[in-house]
Design an enzyme around this catalytic site. Structure first.
Site, PDB file in Angstrom:
ATOM      1  N   ASP A   1      -2.542   6.089  -4.070  1.00 56.81           N
ATOM      2  CA  ASP A   1      -1.334   5.482  -3.525  1.00 56.81           C
ATOM      3  C   ASP A   1      -0.842   4.391  -4.483  1.00 56.81           C
ATOM      4  OD1 ASP A   1      -3.322   3.614  -3.033  1.00 56.81           O
ATOM      5  OD2 ASP A   1      -2.592   3.071  -1.049  1.00 56.81           O
TER       6      ASP A   1
ATOM      7  N   ASP B   1      -0.930   1.165  -4.858  1.00 59.92           N
ATOM      8  CA  ASP B   1      -1.846   0.135  -5.381  1.00 59.92           C
ATOM      9  C   ASP B   1      -3.221   0.703  -5.705  1.00 59.92           C
ATOM     10  OD1 ASP B   1      -2.375   0.388  -2.598  1.00 59.92           O
ATOM     11  OD2 ASP B   1      -3.293  -1.588  -2.539  1.00 59.92           O
TER      12      ASP B   1
ATOM     13  N   ASP C   1      -5.726   1.986  -4.211  1.00 62.26           N
ATOM     14  CA  ASP C   1      -6.979   1.787  -3.471  1.00 62.26           C
ATOM     15  C   ASP C   1      -7.315   3.019  -2.629  1.00 62.26           C
ATOM     16  OD1 ASP C   1      -4.969   1.378  -1.580  1.00 62.26           O
ATOM     17  OD2 ASP C   1      -5.810  -0.490  -0.794  1.00 62.26           O
TER      18      ASP C   1
ATOM     19  N   SER D   1       0.829  -1.200   0.000  1.00 64.89           N
ATOM     20  CA  SER D   1       0.000   0.000   0.000  1.00 64.89           C
ATOM     21  C   SER D   1       0.869   1.258   0.000  1.00 64.89           C
ATOM     22  CB  SER D   1      -0.965  -0.041   1.194  1.00 64.89           C
ATOM     23  OG  SER D   1      -1.911   0.983   1.112  1.00 64.89           O
TER      24      SER D   1
END
Length: 593
Positions: A308, A310, A312, A153
């Site tokens: 960010d 990834d 999400d 993340s």
């Protein structure tokens, strides 16, 4: 831990680790007899936390490496075969694997796919970087029984992680997470197949465009005002940064297809696990958006957007009346998106029967007031978006209530039901439409946010974190939480504590009547919440994935009237209250040893 045991663990790791780079790290430490570093790498083994495995990359049982990931995947495969015996026997089990731009993503995703394939589980492997929400979407689209995304993340560059998903497209929760851990701990041997052999035999299937196109079409189909976008899109300029992650391909394509003028920060567009332009690729923190804001000032953009690595999480900034860009918090954007989504559902007759908005327990109750305006029930859940997805799935099975919107304060939002995790790409598209909608009404989003404050009260949020790395860290954090439980807090910021919620003990009680305890509906979690007079909430929670403890302050101050002056007075009072509470919390953390 004794030196002999540490060295024995290190030698066992050296014997089992197939990756030369990770193995060599430990061999060199053993040769130098660097016991401090060896102890940190071997005093424990990484365990599934709130989202799976996550840790610093390197050789060792307490590090992210190919050995730990292969064992985790073998355990997951063993559990999957037991959970779906008919499919296992028929050879129809499948898994999806995605990864972001972090270092070793190729090694970690490759060995995950090869272990699944060796266990008779078809592995759908993305050919390049893809966002976490697309992994969730792919599981549901392809009918897979599990999925893994290799990501840490928004953590610093030295971290990587492994998030496991179930057949509903949501991260694993009880009992599956516990069951998987048990299987991982029992692993003696890891099955592995050659990559090229697996691809040739159809045991590994490479995927990309066939899922990308459907994912983007789904996002556009969930928007409410395509005519407004078509008419007004050219009037809005967006500056966007994927923070060296996965978001660019989808955010640029979706917003571009809608006709929006998207300018991506060039230095941050390409995937890069070093994250060279930021200290941490976290859109929650102002420094991460510094380059995007500078470009927005130059381009006179209407909105700054960030995802960010990834993709999400979703962060934003908007220009105020003087042209200065104001960063919008996760709680603020959550309230704005909830208001817009619920308003639109109501206007277009798309509000489901018995609608429910789901938020985490550390998310501001600001959104509760917004939901109440639309007759929407609010349901709280534990921290971690997997619990929002879990509650959504439970409601879907029961059929009595229906999901309307979900959010958590850490910049996570879910505006659709086709994905079962927070989705920064869909949030970006919905935010763009929302910006156009309020512009068509003669308002900026910041002006509309102030309108919501004037109506519901001024909500201000502060997060205070402190890291406790190393062997002693867990003990220190445990001591802080233990002290808070035994000694309690009677006041904070000059406000009396009226009620305490202890999620670990699964109880909530008023201090005026401490013997009358209300049973909480959630699994045990190490969270303490203090409800103060006037409505402010203070929460304490050690992280499940990092060596840190975090306090959340969600304050609220009434706004006397719907005027700018009254709002300014409430904001000043909230600032002072948050400052007092923050000072007291920092004193508690500084005193911890």
């Amino acid at each position: 831990m004794e030196e002999k045991e540490i060295l024995a663990r290190a030698q066992q790791y050296i014997a089992e680790e197939k990756d030369e780079a990770f193995r060599k790290e430990v061999e060199e430490l053993v040769a130098k007899k660097d016991m401090a570093e060896l102890e940190d790498r071997f005093y424990q083994s990484l365990e599934f936390g709130t989202g799976g495995l996550r840790g610093v990359m390197g050789g060792g049982t307490n590090r992210m490496n190919t050995l730990n990931i292969s064992k985790a995947t073998q355990g997951l495969a063993n559990y999957l075969i037991k959970a779906f015996p008919a499919e296992a026997k028929a050879g129809t089990l499948s898994a999806c694997i995605a990864y972001d731009s972090r270092h070793n993503h190729d090694k970690f995703s490759d060995i995950t796919a090869r272990v699944f394939a060796a266990n008779g589980i078809k592995a759908y492997l993305f050919t390049g970087l893809r966002p976490t929400p697309e992994l969730s979407f792919a599981i549901r689209t392809l009918g897979a029984k599990t999925g893994v995304v290799v990501t840490a993340s928004h953590n610093p560059p030295q971290y990587n992680g492994y998030k496991a998903y179930w057949d509903d497209g949501a991260q694993v929760v009880e009992p599956h997470d516990v069951g998987i851990i048990e299987e991982v701990n029992k692993v003696k041997e890891v099955k592995l197949i050659d990559r090229e052999e697996a691809i040739k035999s159809g045991k590994i299937v490479l995927i990309d465009k066939e899922i990308d196109d459907k994912f983007q079409a789904m996002i556009k189909a969930n928007l409410y005002r395509p005519e407004l976008i078509k008419e007004k899109a050219s009037t809005v300029k967006v500056v966007y940064t994927p923070l060296h992650g996965t978001g660019a391909m989808h955010v640029e394509k979706v917003l571009g297809d809608l006709g929006l003028n998207v300018i991506t920060v060039p230095e941050q567009r390409e995937g890069d696990g070093n994250f060279p332009t930021v200290e941490k690729p976290n859109p929650e923190e102002a420094p991460a958006l510094k380059m995007a804001v500078a470009l927005a000032e130059k381009e006179k953009a209407d909105v700054v957007m960030a995802t960010d690595p990834d993709a999400d999480r979703f962060g934003t900034a908007f220009p105020d009346k003087d042209g200065n860009y104001v960063l919008v918090t996760g709680n603020q954007m959550g309230a704005l998106l909830a208001d817009y989504v619920l308003l639109s559902k109501k206007e277009f007759g798309k509000m489901p029967q018995n609608p429910v908005l789901i938020r985490s327990i550390v998310t501001s109750p600001f959104v509760d007031a917004v939901a109440k305006d639309y007759g929407v029930k609010v349901k709280e859940c534990l921290t971690g978006f997997k619990w929002i997805a879990f509650d959504e799935g439970q409601m879907e099975k029961a059929g009595n209530e229906h999901y309307a919107f979900g959010l958590e304060e850490s910049y996570g939002y879910l505006v659709e039901t086709e994905v079962r995790d927070k989705d920064g790409v869909s949030a970006a598209a919905m935010c763009a439409e929302m910006t156009l909608y309020w512009a068509s009404k003669g308002k900026s989003l910041l002006e509309h946010l102030n309108d919501l404050y004037k109506k519901h009260g001024y909500f201000q949020d502060v997060a205070i974190s402190k890291y406790f790395p190393g062997v002693s860290g867990p003990g220190i954090m445990k001591g802080i939480m233990s002290k808070l439980r035994t000694e309690g807090l009677k006041t904070l910021g000059g406000k009396k504590v009226l009620c305490i919620r202890d999620v670990l003990q699964q109880v909530q009680f008023d201090l005026a009547n401490p013997d009358k305890k209300e049973k909480l509906p959630w699994p045990k979690s190490n969270v303490l919440q203090f409800f103060l007079e006037g409505g402010t909430i203070v929460s304490a929670r050690p992280s499940g994935t990092e060596p840190k403890i975090k306090f959340y302050v969600n304050s609220v101050v009434p706004v006397a009237s719907a005027t700018d002056e009254a709002l300014a007075t409430a904001r000043k009072e909230a600032d002072e209250l948050c400052q007092k509470i923050s000072t007291e919390i920092k004193a508690v953390l500084d005193a911890a040893k």
